[in-house]
Design a protein around this motif. Structure first.
Motif, PDB file in Angstrom:
ATOM      1  N   ARG A 107      42.243  34.751  24.683  1.00 49.65           N
ATOM      2  CA  ARG A 107      43.188  35.373  25.606  1.00 49.65           C
ATOM      3  C   ARG A 107      42.524  36.578  26.265  1.00 49.65           C
ATOM      4  NH1 ARG A 107      48.054  38.852  24.948  1.00 49.65           N
ATOM      5  NH2 ARG A 107      49.649  38.142  26.413  1.00 49.65           N
ATOM      6  N   ALA A 108      42.530  36.590  27.599  1.00 51.22           N
ATOM      7  CA  ALA A 108      41.880  37.666  28.348  1.00 51.22           C
ATOM      8  C   ALA A 108      42.852  38.269  29.348  1.00 51.22           C
ATOM      9  CB  ALA A 108      40.643  37.138  29.071  1.00 51.22           C
ATOM     10  N   ARG A 109      42.638  39.534  29.634  1.00 48.55           N
ATOM     11  CA  ARG A 109      43.503  40.267  30.564  1.00 48.55           C
ATOM     12  C   ARG A 109      42.849  40.321  31.937  1.00 48.55           C
ATOM     13  NH1 ARG A 109      46.377  46.081  29.413  1.00 48.55           N
ATOM     14  NH2 ARG A 109      46.711  46.729  31.559  1.00 48.55           N
ATOM     15  N   LEU A 110      43.638  40.016  32.963  1.00 49.85           N
ATOM     16  CA  LEU A 110      43.164  40.040  34.342  1.00 49.85           C
ATOM     17  C   LEU A 110      43.814  41.193  35.093  1.00 49.85           C
ATOM     18  CD1 LEU A 110      43.423  36.243  35.229  1.00 49.85           C
ATOM     19  CD2 LEU A 110      41.369  37.507  34.578  1.00 49.85           C
ATOM     20  N   PRO A 111      43.143  41.710  36.129  1.00 47.44           N
ATOM     21  CA  PRO A 111      43.759  42.776  36.932  1.00 47.44           C
ATOM     22  C   PRO A 111      45.045  42.275  37.586  1.00 47.44           C
ATOM     23  CG  PRO A 111      41.413  42.541  37.426  1.00 47.44           C
ATOM     24  CD  PRO A 111      41.786  41.371  36.585  1.00 47.44           C
ATOM     25  N   ALA A 112      45.912  43.210  37.891  1.00 42.21           N
ATOM     26  CA  ALA A 112      47.162  42.869  38.578  1.00 42.21           C
ATOM     27  C   ALA A 112      46.867  42.292  39.951  1.00 42.21           C
ATOM     28  CB  ALA A 112      48.041  44.111  38.707  1.00 42.21           C
ATOM     29  N   ALA A 113      47.679  41.351  40.385  1.00 44.07           N
ATOM     30  CA  ALA A 113      47.469  40.717  41.685  1.00 44.07           C
ATOM     31  C   ALA A 113      47.681  41.696  42.829  1.00 44.07           C
ATOM     32  CB  ALA A 113      48.398  39.517  41.835  1.00 44.07           C
ATOM     33  N   ALA A 114      48.521  42.706  42.633  1.00 39.30           N
ATOM     34  CA  ALA A 114      48.796  43.705  43.667  1.00 39.30           C
ATOM     35  C   ALA A 114      49.116  45.028  43.000  1.00 39.30           C
ATOM     36  CB  ALA A 114      49.958  43.259  44.563  1.00 39.30           C
ATOM     37  N   ASP A 115      48.967  46.102  43.745  1.00 37.94           N
ATOM     38  CA  ASP A 115      49.260  47.426  43.208  1.00 37.94           C
ATOM     39  C   ASP A 115      50.712  47.479  42.724  1.00 37.94           C
ATOM     40  OD1 ASP A 115      46.738  48.226  43.832  1.00 37.94           O
ATOM     41  OD2 ASP A 115      47.280  49.189  45.729  1.00 37.94           O
ATOM     42  N   GLY A 116      50.879  48.005  41.536  1.00 34.83           N
ATOM     43  CA  GLY A 116      52.220  48.117  40.979  1.00 34.83           C
ATOM     44  C   GLY A 116      52.646  46.931  40.149  1.00 34.83           C
ATOM     45  N   ASP A 117      51.925  45.805  40.257  1.00 31.48           N
ATOM     46  CA  ASP A 117      52.257  44.625  39.451  1.00 31.48           C
ATOM     47  C   ASP A 117      51.720  44.785  38.039  1.00 31.48           C
ATOM     48  OD1 ASP A 117      53.386  43.614  41.691  1.00 31.48           O
ATOM     49  OD2 ASP A 117      51.852  42.080  42.062  1.00 31.48           O
ATOM     50  N   LYS A 118      52.266  43.992  37.133  1.00 30.25           N
ATOM     51  CA  LYS A 118      51.777  43.982  35.758  1.00 30.25           C
ATOM     52  C   LYS A 118      50.462  43.221  35.669  1.00 30.25           C
ATOM     53  CE  LYS A 118      56.349  44.221  33.576  1.00 30.25           C
ATOM     54  NZ  LYS A 118      57.292  43.538  32.637  1.00 30.25           N
ATOM     55  N   PRO A 119      49.604  43.557  34.695  1.00 30.73           N
ATOM     56  CA  PRO A 119      48.376  42.784  34.502  1.00 30.73           C
ATOM     57  C   PRO A 119      48.700  41.331  34.176  1.00 30.73           C
ATOM     58  CG  PRO A 119      48.317  44.837  33.265  1.00 30.73           C
ATOM     59  CD  PRO A 119      49.719  44.686  33.760  1.00 30.73           C
ATOM     60  N   ARG A 120      47.799  40.464  34.531  1.00 28.36           N
ATOM     61  CA  ARG A 120      47.964  39.043  34.232  1.00 28.36           C
ATOM     62  C   ARG A 120      47.135  38.678  33.008  1.00 28.36           C
ATOM     63  NH1 ARG A 120      45.394  36.534  38.995  1.00 28.36           N
ATOM     64  NH2 ARG A 120      44.247  38.500  39.009  1.00 28.36           N
ATOM     65  N   TRP A 121      47.498  37.542  32.408  1.00 30.46           N
ATOM     66  CA  TRP A 121      46.780  37.066  31.224  1.00 30.46           C
ATOM     67  C   TRP A 121      46.371  35.611  31.432  1.00 30.46           C
ATOM     68  CZ3 TRP A 121      45.575  40.374  27.282  1.00 30.46           C
ATOM     69  CH2 TRP A 121      46.245  41.601  27.271  1.00 30.46           C
ATOM     70  N   CYS A 122      45.264  35.230  30.814  1.00 30.97           N
ATOM     71  CA  CYS A 122      44.806  33.838  30.912  1.00 30.97           C
ATOM     72  C   CYS A 122      44.062  33.482  29.637  1.00 30.97           C
ATOM     73  CB  CYS A 122      43.907  33.645  32.139  1.00 30.97           C
ATOM     74  SG  CYS A 122      42.274  34.402  31.968  1.00 30.97           S
ATOM     75  N   ILE A 123      43.764  32.208  29.483  1.00 28.84           N
ATOM     76  CA  ILE A 123      42.925  31.732  28.379  1.00 28.84           C
ATOM     77  C   ILE A 123      41.537  31.458  28.948  1.00 28.84           C
ATOM     78  CG2 ILE A 123      42.545  29.952  26.642  1.00 28.84           C
ATOM     79  CD1 ILE A 123      44.860  31.810  26.028  1.00 28.84           C
TER      80      ILE A 123
END
Length: 251
Positions: A107-123
């Protein structure tokens, strides 16, 4: 009678066409009516079949069967070369005093798609993930190696910034390991690889550093990552040092 070679146009078809042929061969043959299907029909690899009720389905022709068989041979060859290079990289990590794993799903953390959004997660599924063989958590120094033996696969991978961001989240260093083509040339140039990643080239029996990876200060590895490592089987290490010590004992 022997099966004829596929029409000349079929040789220009790509992996998507071969995949579609395999899907139709395994299915009932209902048409999708898209460009890939049109090109397969024009190349003579598919045939249209009309039932007594007027329904039209598709059937893989004899030439299509030949094309499927050829694509499977190519795929197996690429897979075996990839697996062999993954094994080499993992073994090199163990020789360097590290603990290595192949084919983990992490499980890895990705930057938010836009300012103010929550970080995204992926496998993320790195080819090789390794840490130092240490008892001090701060010295673990996780490293990701992504192995490529096919140029088309490399170029496709470079168009996926999220995949690379996931690797960088997992490791303090991220390396691309490049195989060579039939003429012994690396499938990519260091300049094609993003600057934050290192580049290794498999030349004969050696892994040559074409560009060092940027070492990033890595935060503590999360508990979920430690659990994933604990449940997975690492690459067997080498015991030369232990055997050398035993050789000096009178037992």
């Amino acid at each position: 009678p022997p099966v004829a070679d596929p029409p000349p146009g079929a040789r220009a078809l790509g992996r998507l066409h071969a995949r579609r042929l395999r899907e139709i061969y395994r299915s009932a043959g209902w048409p999708c009516c898209d460009e890939i299907e049109v090109e397969l029909l024009a190349a003579g690899l598919l045939e249209r079949v009309r039932s007594g009720q007027g329904h039209e389905t598709l059937r893989v022709s004899d030439a299509g069967i030949v094309h499927i068989a050829g694509s499977l041979v190519v795929n197996r060859g690429a897979l075996s070369r990839h697996e062999a290079l993954v094994e080499r990289v993992a073994r090199e990590m163990t020789r360097a005093g590290r603990i290595a794993w192949r084919g983990l799903g992490l499980r890895a953390r990705l930057p938010a798609a836009a300012d103010g959004d929550k970080p995204r997660w992926c496998i993320a599924r790195p080819d090789v993930f390794s840490i130092r063989n240490t008892t001090v958590e701060a010295y673990a120094q996780p490293i990701v190696h992504e192995v490529k033996v096919n140029r088309a696969d490399l170029l496709s991978d470079l168009r996926k910034p999220d995949k690379r961001a996931a690797y960088l989240d997992l490791g303090g260093e991220c390396w691309y390991v490049l195989g060579c083509d039939a003429k012994g040339r690396a499938i990519g140039e260091p300049e094609e690889i993003p600057a934050e990643c290192g580049v290794l080239v498999a030349q004969g029996d050696r892994l040559v550093v074409a560009r060092a990876a940027v070492h990033r200060a890595q935060p503590r590895m999360p508990f979920s990552l430690w659990m994933s490592l604990a449940k997975a089987q690492p690459v067997p290490g080498f015991e030369e040092d232990s055997q050398a010590l035993l050789a000096g004992l009178d037992i």
